[in-house]
Motif scaffolding. Structure first.
Motif, short mmCIF file in Angstrom:
data_model
loop_
_atom_site.label_atom_id
_atom_site.label_comp_id
_atom_site.label_asym_id
_atom_site.label_seq_id
_atom_site.Cartn_x
_atom_site.Cartn_y
_atom_site.Cartn_z
N TYR A 178 0.71 -1.02 0.37
CA TYR A 178 0.20 -0.39 0.16
C TYR A 178 0.70 1.56 -0.06
CZ TYR A 178 -4.62 -2.45 0.43
OH TYR A 178 -5.73 -3.40 0.96
N LEU A 182 0.27 3.48 -3.16
CA LEU A 182 -0.19 5.52 -2.80
C LEU A 182 0.22 5.79 -3.56
CD1 LEU A 182 -2.24 4.53 0.52
CD2 LEU A 182 -3.54 5.03 -1.27
N TYR A 187 -1.08 10.46 -3.45
CA TYR A 187 -1.77 11.73 -1.95
C TYR A 187 -0.77 11.64 -1.36
CZ TYR A 187 -5.92 8.58 -2.68
OH TYR A 187 -7.11 8.50 -3.92
N GLN A 191 -2.41 12.43 3.55
CA GLN A 191 -3.70 11.42 2.77
C GLN A 191 -3.16 9.96 3.31
OE1 GLN A 191 -3.64 13.50 -0.12
NE2 GLN A 191 -5.83 14.47 -0.31
N ARG A 192 -2.21 9.71 2.74
CA ARG A 192 -1.53 8.34 3.23
C ARG A 192 -1.25 7.86 4.33
NH1 ARG A 192 4.26 7.84 -0.65
NH2 ARG A 192 4.74 9.57 -0.26
N LEU A 195 -5.82 6.70 4.80
CA LEU A 195 -6.06 5.66 4.20
C LEU A 195 -5.24 4.62 4.55
CD1 LEU A 195 -5.69 7.07 -0.02
CD2 LEU A 195 -7.63 6.14 1.68
N LEU A 323 -10.32 -0.91 1.39
CA LEU A 323 -9.20 -0.24 0.29
C LEU A 323 -9.74 1.03 -0.41
CD1 LEU A 323 -6.04 1.76 0.27
CD2 LEU A 323 -5.63 -0.16 -1.18
N MET A 327 -10.45 5.20 0.15
CA MET A 327 -10.53 5.94 -1.60
C MET A 327 -11.28 6.83 -1.57
SD MET A 327 -7.13 3.52 -3.10
CE MET A 327 -7.03 4.74 -4.25
#
Length: 335
Positions: A178, A182, A187, A191-192, A195, A323, A327
């Motif tokens: 991930y 991402l 991102y 934001q990462r 998420l 996920l 998003m």
């Protein structure tokens, strides 16, 4: 006087003698798995489970069955009760409204999707429920907590183990996949982190994945993940009531949930001293390790593999869907 003493103490000693062989082996396997995990940086629960598989033939011995059964059920409940010491309301207050929105939306959607997809795949409803909660909340701990409130005999050990093995493997893969994925999607660090915390199953895995990106991403991932974990307390209490509401033996209410709730409340109020809280969390982890050893001993690998591809497909679809859903919610909430 000696006769009176024998009458008082014989029953407890007799019970300990029956429990000792199986329980002692479970404890030894838990200690061995913990030792290996510390030296090889591998998930302790998974290593203990694998060791339990290796001793499955010993569990068939009549002398072992009482102790192994005690560890797989009663020690499990003690561990779940002590989980309350690691969860508190402050986790809900330490994050902003966006993580709260994403978590409160995604968790019920994932559990609902698990029940629907599990029905379509022909899986038992309780298997699908445990899988959905494991993916939506916090992996192995959530699966074990839900299994503890399910009335005895309604969920096979091999089905719980299938969820435990699958969710652990997927959590490890997501921790590795991930963060770079991402990043390529553009991102930023916040934001990462959001998420990662909203989609990776285990707390340590979510935090580790976040800190692989940056310190900021790690902090946000940890807080978001802890927000999901905080939902475990009300969810387990609700499921405990729903699953036992129609039982004729409803007098067997899972009283360990009261301990879970009490520790949750004390921790939320800040009334648990740091040393005591850490001790309770350590004891909870120890109980879960012993439980994993017992569950592994009660299930053979052939029984696990005999379940086929459907349980794993359920976990994969739910994990990917979690996920993608996070998003989508992030995109909708962003200006």
């Amino acid at each position: 006087m000696n006769l009176r003493a024998q009458q008082l103490f014989a029953p407890p000693f007799a019970a300990v003698r029956r429990l000792y062989p199986g329980a002692a082996l479970c404890v030894v396997l838990a200690l061995a798995g913990s030792f290996l995990a510390e030296h090889y940086a591998a998930p302790a629960l998974m290593l203990v489970l694998l060791l339990g598989f290796g001793f499955a033939s010993q569990a068939a011995d009549a002398r072992m069955q009482v102790g192994v059964g005690f560890c797989s059920r009663h020690v499990l409940r003690i561990g779940v009760a002590l989980l309350g010491a690691r969860i508190g309301v402050e986790q809900l207050l330490s994050v902003g409204s966006l993580p709260l929105l994403i978590v409160l939306t995604s968790v019920p959607l994932v559990i609902g999707a698990a029940l629907l997809l599990g029905h379509w795949l022909g899986l038992p409803r309780l298997h699908s429920l445990v899988a959905g909660v494991a993916v939506a909340i916090c992996g192995v701990s959530a699966a074990i907590a839900v299994a503890a409130v399910i009335p005895a005999g309604r969920l096979e050990d091999r089905r719980l183990l299938c969820v435990v093995v699958g969710v652990t493997a997927l959590g490890t893969l997501s921790m590795l996949i991930y963060p770079p994925l991402l990043g390529t999607l553009g991102y930023d660090d916040i934001q990462r982190g959001l998420l990662l915390g909203a989609s990776i199953h285990d707390v340590a895995q979510a935090a580790g994945a976040g800190y692989l990106v940056s310190e900021t991403a790690g902090d946000v991932a940890t807080l978001t993940k802890l927000l999901r974990v905080a939902l475990l307390a009300p969810l387990v209490l609700l499921l405990g009531w729903l699953l036992r509401r129609g039982d004729s033996g409803s007098a067997e209410f899972p009283l360990f949930l009261l301990g879970f709730l009490a520790l949750f409340g004390l921790n939320s109020l800040g009334w648990l001293p740091t040393g005591l809280r850490e001790g309770l969390v350590t004891a909870s982890n120890a109980c879960l390790l012993v439980t994993m050893a017992a569950l592994g001993m009660r299930t053979t690998l052939s029984e696990l593999f005999a379940q086929g591809w459907r349980p794993m497909l359920l976990l994969v679809v739910l994990s990917v869907g979690l996920l993608l859903g996070a998003m989508a919610l992030l995109a909708l909430a962003s200006p």
